[in-house]
Design an enzyme around this catalytic site. Sequence first.
Site, PDB file in Angstrom:
ATOM      1  N   ASN A 208       0.843  -1.201   0.000  1.00 30.75           N
ATOM      2  CA  ASN A 208       0.000   0.000   0.000  1.00 30.75           C
ATOM      3  C   ASN A 208       0.875   1.247   0.000  1.00 30.75           C
ATOM      4  O   ASN A 208       2.099   1.152  -0.001  1.00 30.75           O
ATOM      5  CB  ASN A 208      -0.995  -0.022   1.160  1.00 30.75           C
ATOM      6  CG  ASN A 208      -0.291  -0.064   2.499  1.00 30.75           C
ATOM      7  OD1 ASN A 208       0.461   0.836   2.837  1.00 30.75           O
ATOM      8  ND2 ASN A 208      -0.519  -1.140   3.241  1.00 30.75           N
ATOM      9  N   LYS A 338     -12.711  -2.138  18.720  1.00 31.03           N
ATOM     10  CA  LYS A 338     -11.368  -2.596  19.113  1.00 31.03           C
ATOM     11  C   LYS A 338     -11.010  -2.142  20.527  1.00 31.03           C
ATOM     12  O   LYS A 338      -9.872  -2.308  20.951  1.00 31.03           O
ATOM     13  CB  LYS A 338     -10.344  -2.099  18.101  1.00 31.03           C
ATOM     14  CG  LYS A 338     -10.648  -2.604  16.691  1.00 31.03           C
ATOM     15  CD  LYS A 338      -9.497  -2.522  15.736  1.00 31.03           C
ATOM     16  CE  LYS A 338      -9.979  -3.048  14.376  1.00 31.03           C
ATOM     17  NZ  LYS A 338      -8.945  -3.204  13.417  1.00 31.03           N
TER      18      LYS A 338
END
Length: 391
Positions: A208, A338
């Site tokens: 990426n 999370k």
Amino acid sequence: MSNSHRIILGVTGGIAAYKAAELTRLLVKYQYDVQVVMTESATKFVAPLTFQALSGKEVLWSLWSDSSKNGMSHIETSRKSKLIIIAPASANFIAKLTHGFSDDLLSSICLARTCPIAVAPAMNMHMWSNPATQRNINQLKKDGVIFFGPDSGEQACGDIGLGRMIESEELLESINDYFTPKILKNKKILITSGGTIEMIDDVRGIANLSSGQMGSAIAHSALSMGAKVTLVTSSKNKNSKHIQTIYVKNVSEMHKEVMGHAGSQDIFISVAAISDFTPEKILKGKIKKDGKNFTLKLKPTIDILSDVSKNYKKLFKVGFAAESENLIENAKKKLISKNLDLVVANLVHESMGLEDAKVTLLDKKDIIDLPKSNKINLSKRILEEIAGRIN
Ligand SMILES: Cc1cc2nc3c(=O)[nH]c(=O)nc-3n(C[C@H](O)[C@H](O)[C@H](O)COP(=O)(O)O)c2cc1C
């Protein structure tokens, strides 16, 4: 905490004057307002124009060609400054400083100073060890002069010993350290940065656009705030030797290193752009093009941040959310799912791979929009918010 401290960079005559050019570039990058003052000898080594181009300001070097209105540069220059740094500091200049000479512009500015002064000596090892130089150094230390270096190693003359100027990156670090309040003193911080690469075959991978700059900036800012920093990264950015840097390539290596270090930390900041998928199997050799379509089967990777959250409940956990749309909504989901203490949310096109970024901070109570800024300033603001929450 935007950084606009004005610094006088005094450059004296020695080979290491070339390192002062790089130091100027770094200081400007770190938002210092740099006024370069050279001795006449220094101008024989590097032209003032080089420093002018790098600092964006006229370089001062003569007592007698003073362009200030009242001709008082030698008195007034240090009044506007927070620090004078002499780099490189020649043996001659150190002697002049010790005895209060003021026979040129830089020594006059130093004698008339109203701010602290630091010197980065650079000279041949025998000049350095000469009792005269050592006497001067001891006296200057008693007078409160700060010393950065010198280093030991190979010298321009071929000798090997003590007297080299420390590298410009280290000088920058010392200067940052001087100016930064130690709001994270002795805190242990684990940071991930850069992108990951999941191999498809022996030569190709899924990567990426992450450059690792944001993670690197956070690591260096945390260091100057007094933290002990461990950086798990795929990016080859040059980092301080005071940052424990662990290089990894893919998600599974990053996961292993993070889980291995997280237990002994106070703060975990997940900056890395971690691949969400990896090929089901890595193909051997290099896939050949044969004119037909090629299908790649991907499986989800392990979620490092969730795993840290599950296993290390006491850690202060910060996640970065790089989104292409619905920024706040997605960042809030990440904060909750999370179980994070803080999320730094940014739109991919406003941050990834760029020098500047625009971010929004979210915790369970607040949403704080930070103005668009370079990643060094942003890293300081983010760490200030973290320090405010843990201290
Ligand atoms: C090629 C060359 C390299 C020098 N390198 C150094 C050096 O690294 N350190 C030093 O203290 N003097 C060095 N000197 C001597 C200084 O340039 C000299 O002492 C000069 O007077 C220093 O002036 P300043 O302190 O006003 O800049 C060098 C001289 C020459 C010709």
